[in-house]
Write a protein that holds these residues in place. Structure first.
Motif, mmCIF file in Angstrom:
data_model
loop_
_atom_site.group_PDB
_atom_site.id
_atom_site.type_symbol
_atom_site.label_atom_id
_atom_site.label_comp_id
_atom_site.label_asym_id
_atom_site.label_seq_id
_atom_site.Cartn_x
_atom_site.Cartn_y
_atom_site.Cartn_z
ATOM 1 N N LEU A 131 0.826 -1.199 0.000
ATOM 2 C CA LEU A 131 0.000 0.000 0.000
ATOM 3 C C LEU A 131 0.866 1.256 0.000
ATOM 4 N N SER A 132 0.382 2.313 -0.649
ATOM 5 C CA SER A 132 1.024 3.625 -0.596
ATOM 6 C C SER A 132 0.671 4.294 0.726
ATOM 7 N N PRO A 133 1.318 5.439 1.059
ATOM 8 C CA PRO A 133 0.912 6.158 2.272
ATOM 9 C C PRO A 133 -0.569 6.523 2.291
ATOM 10 N N ALA A 134 -1.099 6.938 1.130
ATOM 11 C CA ALA A 134 -2.528 7.247 1.076
ATOM 12 C C ALA A 134 -3.356 5.979 1.288
ATOM 13 N N GLY A 135 -2.902 4.859 0.730
ATOM 14 C CA GLY A 135 -3.599 3.596 0.930
ATOM 15 C C GLY A 135 -3.544 3.121 2.365
ATOM 16 N N GLY A 136 -2.397 3.354 3.018
ATOM 17 C CA GLY A 136 -2.293 3.007 4.430
ATOM 18 C C GLY A 136 -3.223 3.848 5.281
ATOM 19 N N GLY A 137 -3.259 5.147 4.993
ATOM 20 C CA GLY A 137 -4.178 6.013 5.728
ATOM 21 C C GLY A 137 -5.628 5.672 5.457
ATOM 22 N N ALA A 138 -5.886 5.079 4.291
ATOM 23 C CA ALA A 138 -7.262 4.734 3.930
ATOM 24 C C ALA A 138 -7.825 3.623 4.811
ATOM 25 N N ILE A 139 -6.962 2.803 5.439
ATOM 26 C CA ILE A 139 -7.478 1.771 6.345
ATOM 27 C C ILE A 139 -8.220 2.435 7.492
ATOM 28 N N THR A 140 -7.559 3.395 8.127
ATOM 29 C CA THR A 140 -8.209 4.127 9.209
ATOM 30 C C THR A 140 -9.387 4.923 8.684
ATOM 31 N N THR A 141 -9.240 5.500 7.483
ATOM 32 C CA THR A 141 -10.329 6.277 6.905
ATOM 33 C C THR A 141 -11.569 5.417 6.687
ATOM 34 N N VAL A 142 -11.375 4.201 6.161
ATOM 35 C CA VAL A 142 -12.504 3.289 5.960
ATOM 36 C C VAL A 142 -13.215 3.018 7.283
ATOM 37 N N MET A 143 -12.426 2.799 8.334
ATOM 38 C CA MET A 143 -13.022 2.504 9.628
ATOM 39 C C MET A 143 -13.787 3.701 10.172
ATOM 40 N N VAL A 144 -13.215 4.889 10.047
ATOM 41 C CA VAL A 144 -13.880 6.080 10.581
ATOM 42 C C VAL A 144 -15.110 6.432 9.736
ATOM 43 N N VAL A 145 -15.058 6.182 8.423
ATOM 44 C CA VAL A 145 -16.250 6.365 7.590
ATOM 45 C C VAL A 145 -17.375 5.463 8.093
ATOM 46 N N CYS A 146 -17.032 4.221 8.404
ATOM 47 C CA CYS A 146 -18.042 3.291 8.928
ATOM 48 C C CYS A 146 -18.607 3.792 10.260
ATOM 49 N N LEU A 147 -17.764 4.404 11.088
ATOM 50 C CA LEU A 147 -18.254 4.968 12.349
ATOM 51 C C LEU A 147 -19.349 5.994 12.089
ATOM 52 N N GLY A 148 -19.212 6.731 10.986
ATOM 53 C CA GLY A 148 -20.216 7.737 10.678
ATOM 54 C C GLY A 148 -21.417 7.185 9.942
ATOM 55 N N VAL A 149 -21.163 6.352 8.927
ATOM 56 C CA VAL A 149 -22.243 5.899 8.049
ATOM 57 C C VAL A 149 -23.203 4.961 8.767
ATOM 58 N N PHE A 150 -22.679 4.093 9.637
ATOM 59 C CA PHE A 150 -23.526 3.069 10.239
ATOM 60 C C PHE A 150 -24.038 3.416 11.637
ATOM 61 N N GLY A 151 -23.619 4.557 12.178
ATOM 62 C CA GLY A 151 -24.171 4.989 13.455
ATOM 63 C C GLY A 151 -25.681 5.149 13.454
ATOM 64 N N PRO A 152 -26.289 5.660 12.355
ATOM 65 C CA PRO A 152 -27.752 5.812 12.340
ATOM 66 C C PRO A 152 -28.531 4.513 12.442
ATOM 67 N N LEU A 153 -27.875 3.355 12.285
ATOM 68 C CA LEU A 153 -28.573 2.092 12.499
ATOM 69 C C LEU A 153 -28.990 1.909 13.957
#
Length: 390
Positions: free
Chosen positions: A39-61
């Motif tokens: 992974l590139s640095p942006a790809g590495g940061g995207a792991i955390t980004t994916v997780m934090v996106v999920c924190l936002g997107v799925f909270g309304p459930l």
């Protein structure tokens, strides 16, 4: 305290301990993960980004789940799904790395929104104290994960995949401890929130959401990239991990004490402003002199970020009149807030990649904290009780 009450508090605390290791346990291993997976640095940061996106997107459930199953059973399900996601993440391949991370983060999203409502439901006379317990356990879990993953990897020889999968064990233990409470809890009914209309129409909701999102952005940026920043400044990998652990450990004490103190006052503004200013000083230290007294910058940053996080959650728990209102406000503030926060690690990785240093990303971080101070000023003012619609 009766045995039943002690079991409730213990289960609540252990559940809170599992809300960050799935995320914090990645950052000390991020360089190794990027090399192994390619992974590139942006790809590495995207792991955390994916997780934090999920924190936002799925909270309304969470409101729907709470209304159908009750907050207690929703929390139990979240712990089990965290364990499943962490086990999946330990398998081979970039796809399962992202998929397992997303699954664990989805469960964390539901638990994040549930916890303030559980505080209001089970501890209505001790909101300040139990918010402190909750937040301090959250940051203690992050501190333990960031400090221990590298030593465990060296001791066991399992590699980053095996160590990541081992993080599922505490989630399973927490689920076992919370099981009696979930079996006693009501399935829906009074645990569900009222309509969101009143919450969405309140300006306070959006002040709190901005505070939640911006302080989370600066926190997750440091969680994702701080070890890498110190590695590039010339420190060893274990030292970089320990420094991240230090700032998280400082947050444990801060997040326990600040809600108790701030909750006694009608206005939380002085505490919110003080926390933001300390975060600014922490960022400045990392920017201007990362290897000069790095432990000092980590202490200052830990106090500022720990207090900011605790205050955001305290305000969420205090403003509404009932658990239903807390769950509704929590869903809005944490869902939108974490979507905002998700931009941080990815943006910082991209800025590092195009600028060739950490100067530009850290200066952007300072600007974000400045906006956080403004949002905190409005969110912390007294006399802003949100009432759910009948």
């Amino acid at each position: 305290m009766s045995f039943r009450s002690a079991l409730l508090v213990a289960g609540f605390a252990l559940a809170a301990l599992n809300l960050r290791p799935a995320i914090a346990g990645l950052s000390p291993l991020l360089d190794e993960i990027m090399d192994d997976v390619g992974l590139s640095p942006a790809g590495g940061g995207a792991i955390t980004t994916v997780m934090v996106v999920c924190l936002g997107v799925f909270g309304p459930l969470t409101p729907m789940l709470a209304r159908r199953f009750g907050l207690d059973r929703t929390l139990l399900a979240g712990l089990l799904v965290i364990a499943a996601g962490l086990a999946l993440r330990g398998l081979d391949g970039a796809a399962v790395l992202y998929l397992g991370s997303a699954l664990a983060a989805t469960a964390i999203a539901v638990m994040n929104v549930s916890m303030p409502g559980i505080v209001k439901q089970h501890f209505p006379a001790r909101i300040n104290l139990m918010t402190g317990v909750y937040v301090s356990c959250v940051v203690a879990g992050a501190a333990a994960a960031s400090a221990l993953v590298v030593p465990i990897e060296h001791t066991t020889g399992y590699g980053w995949r095996g160590v990541s999968a081992l993080l599922a064990v505490p989630a399973l233990l927490a689920a076992l401890l919370w099981l009696p409470q979930a079996l006693r809890g009501r399935a829906g009914g009074q645990n569900g929130p009222r309509p969101f209309g009143a919450v969405l129409r309140s300006r306070v909701t959006w002040y709190v959401t901005a505070l939640m999102g911006l302080q989370s952005l600066t926190f997750y940026v440091m969680l994702a990239w701080l070890p890498t920043i110190y590695l590039e400044a010339g420190l060893a990998a274990d030292q970089a991990g320990y420094l991240l652990s230090l700032t998280n450990l400082v947050q444990v004490g801060t997040s326990l004490a600040v809600p108790v103190l701030a909750g006694r006052r009608a206005s939380q503004v002085p505490y919110v402003i003080g926390a933001g200013v300390l975060t600014v000083f922490g960022y400045l230290g990392v920017l201007l002199a990362p290897t000069t007294l790095p432990w000092l910058w980590m202490i200052v940053l830990g106090i500022g970020q720990g207090a900011s996080f605790a205050l955001a959650l305290l305000i969420i728990a205090l403003r509404p009149a009932d658990p239903a209102g807390v769950t509704a406000l929590s869903a809005v503030a944490q869902s939108v807030g974490y979507v905002i926060a998700a931009l941080g690690p990815l943006l910082f990785g991209y800025l590092r990649q195009v600028s060739g240093s950490w100067t530009v990303p850290l200066m952007v971080g300072l600007g974000v904290v400045g906006v956080q101070l403004v949002a905190g000023w409005f969110a912390g003012r007294p006399g802003t009780l949100i009432r759910s619609a009948p």
